[in-house]
Design an enzyme around this catalytic site. Structure first.
Site, PDB file in Angstrom:
ATOM      1  N   TYR A 116      45.426  17.029  47.106  1.00  0.00           N
ATOM      2  CA  TYR A 116      46.221  18.180  46.712  1.00  0.00           C
ATOM      3  C   TYR A 116      47.333  17.728  45.770  1.00  0.00           C
ATOM      4  O   TYR A 116      48.439  17.435  46.187  1.00  0.00           O
ATOM      5  CB  TYR A 116      46.815  18.857  47.952  1.00  0.00           C
ATOM      6  N   SER A 120      48.586  24.770  44.166  1.00  0.00           N
ATOM      7  CA  SER A 120      47.530  25.777  44.015  1.00  0.00           C
ATOM      8  C   SER A 120      46.177  25.098  44.042  1.00  0.00           C
ATOM      9  O   SER A 120      45.452  25.071  43.058  1.00  0.00           O
ATOM     10  CB  SER A 120      47.706  26.531  42.698  1.00  0.00           C
ATOM     11  N   CYS A 121      45.842  24.506  45.191  1.00  0.00           N
ATOM     12  CA  CYS A 121      44.632  23.686  45.256  1.00  0.00           C
ATOM     13  C   CYS A 121      43.372  24.524  45.365  1.00  0.00           C
ATOM     14  O   CYS A 121      42.284  24.037  45.106  1.00  0.00           O
ATOM     15  CB  CYS A 121      44.716  22.720  46.436  1.00  0.00           C
ATOM     16  N   GLY A 122      43.482  25.771  45.794  1.00  0.00           N
ATOM     17  CA  GLY A 122      42.312  26.627  45.857  1.00  0.00           C
ATOM     18  C   GLY A 122      41.441  26.395  47.069  1.00  0.00           C
ATOM     19  O   GLY A 122      40.361  26.953  47.183  1.00  0.00           O
ATOM     20  N   VAL A 123      41.888  25.559  48.010  1.00  0.00           N
ATOM     21  CA  VAL A 123      41.121  25.317  49.220  1.00  0.00           C
ATOM     22  C   VAL A 123      41.631  26.252  50.305  1.00  0.00           C
ATOM     23  O   VAL A 123      42.834  26.401  50.481  1.00  0.00           O
ATOM     24  CB  VAL A 123      41.259  23.850  49.679  1.00  0.00           C
TER      25      VAL A 123
END
Length: 290
Positions: A116, A120-123
């Protein structure tokens, strides 16, 4: 090697008066982290303590837990750039971590991509929590670790700020510090990225053979994001304190992992979002009743 600070010209306006001058700014350059020669991640950082940063990053990845798992860390000799006169020099922006025999390298597709480098990692939240839960090496029992009073916690921000040498010159750096249960400063690092500052103190602890940091408090100068809570858990740190707000996922992780999470630590005020069992609150409660 890149510089921690750099000078840049600016126009200064104060109360209608205009002047030209140079300002001292924090340096920012990319660092590529490779493992056994294979690129893993790129992060923007302030040059300095690059080996510790890489090692701490791999602790949060679940790859490293002790210094003997590292064969060597070195700058890549092939990472070069030419200046305006055609002279070639090492950029010192690529670090390769060679693991000891038998240490499993990280998978680029595994652990739900547990890298990370931005918030805003999107996970998704559940995948993130599960990834930390399944890879953490050291549990955080609420009966273990330091027992802290509100007075000890209240003193940490000023002690952290006093130790931020580069911040005083630039005003543009995050900091992460380790304290013991009495509030004594153990280590502090600064970086343009809050996650990098944490990686640096964790990496330095790894090289000293100090992991897990089961009696330490991690104090950060900004907010408490999921990635910082993750790094604390992966290093076995039982307490994370921040001068600003935590994210909802950071609170979820703290509650799930047994991490004491303190936010908005400013003066004598603070919010404890998880793990209040580690705080000695009798004195604070008596003061509130009086």
């Amino acid at each position: 090697m890149g510089r921690i600070t750099e000078r840049r010209p600016m126009v200064r306006i104060r109360d209608g008066r205009v002047s030209e001058r140079a300002d001292t700014l924090v340096g920012e350059e990319p660092l590529e982290i490779r493992v056994n020669g294979r690129p893993l991640a790129v992060t923007m950082r302030t040059p300095g303590d690059d080996f510790a940063l890489a090692a701490g990053f791999l602790v949060s990845e679940g790859v490293l837990a002790s210094a003997d798992e590292v064969a060597r860390i070195a700058y890549c000799a092939g990472a070069t750039a030419a200046d305006g006169e055609g002279r070639v020099s090492n950029t010192y922006n690529v670090v390769d971590v060679r693991l000891s025999d038998g240490v499993e390298p990280p998978s680029l597709d595994g652990l739900e991509r547990n890298v990370y480098t931005t918030s805003s990692c999107g996970v998704c939240g559940k995948a993130s929590l599960d990834a930390v839960r399944t890879t953490a090496r050291w549990p955080l029992p609420l009966t273990g670790g330091p027992r802290l009073t509100p007075a000890v916690l209240a003193a940490l921000p000023d002690r952290l700020r006093a130790a931020q040498r580069v911040f005083e010159r630039t005003g543009g750096l995050h900091a992460a510090a380790l304290f013991d249960g009495e509030g004594t400063l153990l280590d502090v690092r600064e970086d343009v990225g809050r996650h990098n500052a944490v990686d640096k103190v964790v990496g330095r602890a790894l090289t000293r053979g100090a992991l897990p940091l089961s009696d330490a408090v991690l104090m950060v100068s900004g907010r408490a994001s999921f990635e910082l809570a993750q790094k604390a858990v992966m290093a076995g740190i039982p307490v994370l304190a921040a001068v600003s707000a935590p994210s909802s996922l950071a609170v979820d992780l703290a509650a799930d992992a047994g991490l004491t999470l303190v936010g908005f630590l400013r003066g004598t005020s603070m919010n404890v979002y998880a793990g209040a069992e580690r705080l000695v609150l009798a004195e604070a409660a008596a003061t509130a009743r009086s």
